[in-house]
Design an enzyme around this catalytic site. Structure first.
Site, PDB file in Angstrom:
ATOM      1  N   ASN A   5      -7.768 -15.006  32.926  1.00 32.86           N
ATOM      2  CA  ASN A   5      -7.879 -13.732  33.286  1.00 32.86           C
ATOM      3  C   ASN A   5      -8.237 -12.952  32.012  1.00 32.86           C
ATOM      4  O   ASN A   5      -7.258 -12.807  31.149  1.00 32.86           O
ATOM      5  CB  ASN A   5      -6.496 -13.301  33.892  1.00 32.86           C
ATOM      6  N   GLU A  54       3.636 -16.728  38.284  1.00 34.80           N
ATOM      7  CA  GLU A  54       3.743 -16.175  36.987  1.00 34.80           C
ATOM      8  C   GLU A  54       5.212 -15.381  36.806  1.00 34.80           C
ATOM      9  O   GLU A  54       4.967 -14.002  37.085  1.00 34.80           O
ATOM     10  CB  GLU A  54       2.571 -15.188  36.926  1.00 34.80           C
ATOM     11  N   HIS A 104      -1.519  -9.280  40.922  1.00 36.32           N
ATOM     12  CA  HIS A 104      -1.227  -9.569  39.521  1.00 36.32           C
ATOM     13  C   HIS A 104      -0.129  -8.462  39.127  1.00 36.32           C
ATOM     14  O   HIS A 104      -0.093  -7.173  39.657  1.00 36.32           O
ATOM     15  CB  HIS A 104      -2.091  -9.218  38.276  1.00 36.32           C
ATOM     16  N   GLU A 137       0.551  -6.832  36.532  1.00 37.45           N
ATOM     17  CA  GLU A 137      -0.109  -5.496  36.230  1.00 37.45           C
ATOM     18  C   GLU A 137      -0.563  -4.506  36.911  1.00 37.45           C
ATOM     19  O   GLU A 137      -0.477  -3.443  36.839  1.00 37.45           O
ATOM     20  CB  GLU A 137      -1.052  -5.690  34.702  1.00 37.45           C
ATOM     21  N   SER A 168       2.100 -16.941  29.154  1.00 35.44           N
ATOM     22  CA  SER A 168       2.165 -17.788  27.875  1.00 35.44           C
ATOM     23  C   SER A 168       1.732 -19.030  27.719  1.00 35.44           C
ATOM     24  O   SER A 168       2.251 -19.882  27.040  1.00 35.44           O
ATOM     25  CB  SER A 168       3.319 -17.414  27.007  1.00 35.44           C
ATOM     26  N   LYS A 184      -8.412  -9.769  31.777  1.00 36.67           N
ATOM     27  CA  LYS A 184      -7.866  -8.338  31.714  1.00 36.67           C
ATOM     28  C   LYS A 184      -9.066  -7.369  31.153  1.00 36.67           C
ATOM     29  O   LYS A 184     -10.258  -7.684  31.496  1.00 36.67           O
ATOM     30  CB  LYS A 184      -6.856  -8.286  30.959  1.00 36.67           C
ATOM     31  N   GLY A 220       2.297 -12.467  28.831  1.00 37.61           N
ATOM     32  CA  GLY A 220       1.995 -11.940  27.182  1.00 37.61           C
ATOM     33  C   GLY A 220       3.045 -11.944  26.452  1.00 37.61           C
ATOM     34  O   GLY A 220       3.102 -11.166  25.523  1.00 37.61           O
TER      35      GLY A 220
HETATM   36  C1  PEP Z   1      -1.545 -13.247  33.063  1.00 37.69           C
HETATM   37  O1  PEP Z   1      -1.897 -12.010  32.538  1.00 37.69           O
HETATM   38  O2  PEP Z   1      -1.788 -13.696  33.891  1.00 37.69           O
HETATM   39  C2  PEP Z   1      -1.089 -14.150  31.733  1.00 37.69           C
HETATM   40  C3  PEP Z   1      -0.471 -15.380  32.256  1.00 37.69           C
HETATM   41  O3  PEP Z   1      -1.042 -13.811  30.531  1.00 37.69           O
HETATM   42  P1  PEP Z   1      -0.725 -14.612  29.197  1.00 37.69           P
HETATM   43  O4  PEP Z   1      -1.244 -15.905  29.490  1.00 37.69           O
HETATM   44  O5  PEP Z   1      -1.142 -13.765  28.069  1.00 37.69           O
HETATM   45  O6  PEP Z   1       0.895 -14.828  29.295  1.00 37.69           O
END
Ligand code: PEP
Length: 264
Positions: free
Chosen positions: A12, A176, A104, A106, A222, A14, A182
């Protein structure tokens, strides 16, 4: 990963990379995967660029006959009309997309996306012949209260319960935990497994074992080359949704390799 399900590594991006950077990255990734004799039959790879890069990625993938798939990060619930700035599922599908990320954290945070809206997004993506990657997961607060499994299962259940068996079998779920996105804090393999198993059990109870066993459940939060091998070793973790690490082509290549190795 110990099943017939083909793992999926989904990046992703973003709001990163313009269309030139996006195509350069895809080209580099394809070269690096070729160099390590990557076998796409054992692991699918998908990238989720911005809307502005999708057409460029499509042209590159089709002209070079690349096996990398791609998709969108968001979708409108309506099919056309006076919705300034929105992009419909059919528009996305016509660009050759296989997947759309739905729900998601966000998007839930920065846009007015609630469960009802997310149900409509899932339906729009399925109707356009693509697969939704439905994101769920608890915040730090829910984890502190010890209700993380019920929370994640409830999110999947609420969004999917009115789907047909056939529609449900085309879902991909990304577990997630919001506190892991992040932050550099990754769920333990055991807690990723517990969540994936609880979600799969609920899908099996609602739609039948054939659906529960078919749906791929990804872990996100992460993920890096340092933790991917352990996570993919869990039987109900079928791959990853990756943010930060998907912006580094060497890191992403390594995660793809570790994921593929877990299946062969
Ligand atoms: C995400 O935004 O879906 C995500 C898992 O980000 P990160 O891998 O940076 O934690």
């Amino acid at each position: 990963m110990a099943s017939q399900r083909i793992p999926l590594v989904a990046g992703n991006w973003k709001m990163n990379f313009d269309h030139l950077e996006a195509t350069y990255f895809v080209q580099q990734l394809a070269w690096k995967l070729r160099d390590i004799h990557f076998d796409y039959r054992h692991c699918e790879i998908a990238l989720m660029p911005s809307f502005t890069s999708l057409r460029s990625v499509q042209v590159l993938v089709e002209s070079d006959n690349l096996k990398v798939r791609y998709g969108a990060q968001a979708v409108s619930v309506t099919s056309q009309g006076a919705f300034t700035g929105d992009v419909s599922a059919d528009m996305i599908a016509h660009l050759g997309c296989s997947y759309v990320i739905v729900g998601h954290s966000e998007r839930r945070k920065y846009h007015p996306e609630d469960d009802a809206n997310i149900v409509d997004q899932v339906r729009a993506v399925l109707a356009a012949g693509m697969q939704p990657i439905l994101c769920v997961g608890e915040s730090y607060e829910e984890r502190r209260k010890g209700i993380e499994l019920d929370f994640a299962v409830g999110q999947v259940h609420d969004v999917t319960r009115d789907l047909s068996d056939e529609e449900a079998s085309r879902l991909i779920v990304a577990y997630e935990p919001v506190w892991a996105i992040g932050t550099g804090m990754v769920a333990t393999p055991q807690s990723a497994q517990d969540a994936a198993k609880a979600i799969r059990d609920d899908l099996s109870a609602t739609f039948g074992i054939h659906v529960g066993e078919a749906v791929r459940i990804l872990y996100g939060g992460s993920v890096s080359s340092k933790n991917a091998e352990e996570l993919i070793g869990e039987p109900d973790v079928d791959g990853f949704l990756i943010g930060g690490a998907a912006l580094n082509v060497d890191e992403l290549t390594r995660i793809c390799q570790l994921t593929m190795n877990a299946t062969v």
